[in-house]
Design an enzyme around this catalytic site. Structure first.
Site, PDB file in Angstrom:
ATOM      1  CG  LEU A 140      41.122  44.189  42.515  1.00 43.80           C
ATOM      2  CD1 LEU A 140      42.269  43.204  42.321  1.00 43.80           C
ATOM      3  CD2 LEU A 140      40.261  43.747  43.697  1.00 43.80           C
ATOM      4  CB  CYS A 141      40.585  50.770  44.657  1.00 45.79           C
ATOM      5  SG  CYS A 141      39.471  50.514  43.281  1.00 45.79           S
ATOM      6  CB  THR A 142      44.800  51.148  48.095  1.00 44.29           C
ATOM      7  OG1 THR A 142      45.198  49.790  47.879  1.00 44.29           O
ATOM      8  CG2 THR A 142      45.127  51.549  49.534  1.00 44.29           C
TER       9      THR A 142
END
Length: 396
Positions: A140-142
């Site tokens: 999961l990332c931004t």
């Protein structure tokens, strides 16, 4: 499973509460040591592409053998939790048989690198193979690319990794995230004694998920989920090699001497058919050079910075969900990040400061966050910091 449901519910409540900008003045970081004990600033290592492939990683992984083994043991324990220990043990001979052939199928001389890591660390090749393809399965990332009022292009990302059905309720930490954080390193990848590109990764992992080639382009990879249950990866493992492994393909784009411009990097990555879904976030040097490429195996959508600017926006942004659809209620990191960027505006970004403050605001900073990287392709400036979310945090 009941505990996991409770975590999901708590994360949804925190996310709902935090669906606004929550940034503070965090840059430059003042703390040198995280509460978990690691250095805040990520250490640099040199990866020399002129050295024999089997020897390139030796000086990097040798001092980190215990940490890499702990990481792999954590991954294997979590797989056992999912499939059951007896079924896992029955799968091992098959995995051993498949892994050697799979590693040999890695592009370029990356197979020799992984085998060299196995030799230096004494870690079984099958276990290292699992580590190499882990990002194909879950992360999961931004990520965002921003154009400021002067037309400068800035690229920032959080890497959130470690979500498995195994949570340490005593420490209130994801076990895999806890094992990953000490292994974060930044690489000065050199050829001919000069920097070719810079990358942030985990020791023992030979692919690329965050990198910048000074004067050319930057990239971060965010996971995308579909309803095929990693069918492309399974087919690839079973011998269907017509499509390309994601993280090694990204690495090839950094090392290919024929790629010397942002457009060439974009065209290569946009046209390459991957083995599974992903988001590729690219930044460049000139005005308008930034994009989010959304892939199934082929590209299904592109949002670029030039078009976004014509529509009144000064950035492109991606978390882990299709950005033409609403963010899910249980994991809305998109809207808080957008709120922070909009609050600053293109004239208030102030380069790395605004990006870091945005990425350090909850819920973009959460229990899964292992590091933040900040990139400016034009000048070659590149910084990475380990992250640890304290206090009231979203679990993802």
């Amino acid at each position: 499973m009941t505990r996991l449901f409770c975590l999901a519910l708590l994360s949804a409540l925190v996310a709902a509460k935090s669906a606004k900008c929550n940034m503070n003045k965090e840059y430059p970081p003042t703390s040198k040591i995280l509460p978990s004990g690691e250095n805040k600033t990520v250490e640099w290592e040199v990866l020399n592409l002129d050295a024999p492939a089997a020897e390139r990683w030796a000086h990097i992984v040798q001092p980190r053998i215990k940490g890499i083994q702990k990481l792999i043991d954590t991954v294997l324990d979590l797989i056992k939790e999912i499939v059951g220990e007896s079924k896992f043990n029955s799968m091992l001979p098959i995995l051993d048989f498949l892994a050697s052939g799979q590693v040999d199928g890695f592009p370029s001389d990356y197979a020799a690198e992984v085998k060299g890591i196995a030799k230096v660390t004494g870690i079984h090749l099958t276990e290292l193979f699992v580590l190499q393809v882990a990002y194909e399965i879950w992360g999961l990332c931004t990520s965002f690319v921003v154009q400021d009022s002067e037309g400068e292009i800035w690229h920032g990302r959080n890497l959130d990794f470690g979500l498995f059905p195994s949570f340490d309720f005593n420490k209130m930490e994801w076990k895999l995230t806890e094992a990953l954080r000490p292994l974060v390193i930044s690489l000065d990848v050199q050829r001919g004694g000069k920097t070719l590109y810079k990358s942030t990764t985990y020791a023992g992992f030979a692919g690329v998920i965050t990198a910048m080639r000074p004067g050319v382009f930057s990239i971060s990879v965010d996971s995308r989920f579909d309803n095929k249950l990693d069918g492309g990866l399974i087919s690839w493992i079973l011998g269907d090699k017509k499509n390309h492994e994601l993280t090694f393909t990204v690495r090839q784009s950094m090392e290919d001497p024929k790629i010397t411009t942002y457009k060439q990097a974009f065209d290569f990555l946009n046209s390459t058919v991957m083995i599974g879904p992903s988001y590729l976030i690219l930044g460049g040097v000139n005005k308008g050079e930034g994009a989010v490429i959304s892939k199934d195996a082929v590209t299904i959508n592109v949002i670029d910075l030039e078009s976004s600017a014509k529509n009144g926006s000064f950035y492109v942004l991606e978390t882990n969900y299709d950005n033409w659809k609403p963010a899910p209620f249980f994991d809305d990191r998109r809207n808080p990040a957008k709120a922070c960027l909009d609050q600053m505006g293109p004239s208030g970004l102030n380069g790395f400061e605004g990006m870091y403050n945005t990425l350090s605001g909850k819920p973009n900073l959460n229990k899964l966050t292992t590091y933040t990287t900040l990139m400016h392709v034009k000048t070659g400036k590149y910084e990475s910091y380990r992250q640890f979310c304290s206090g009231e945090c979203s679990f993802w």
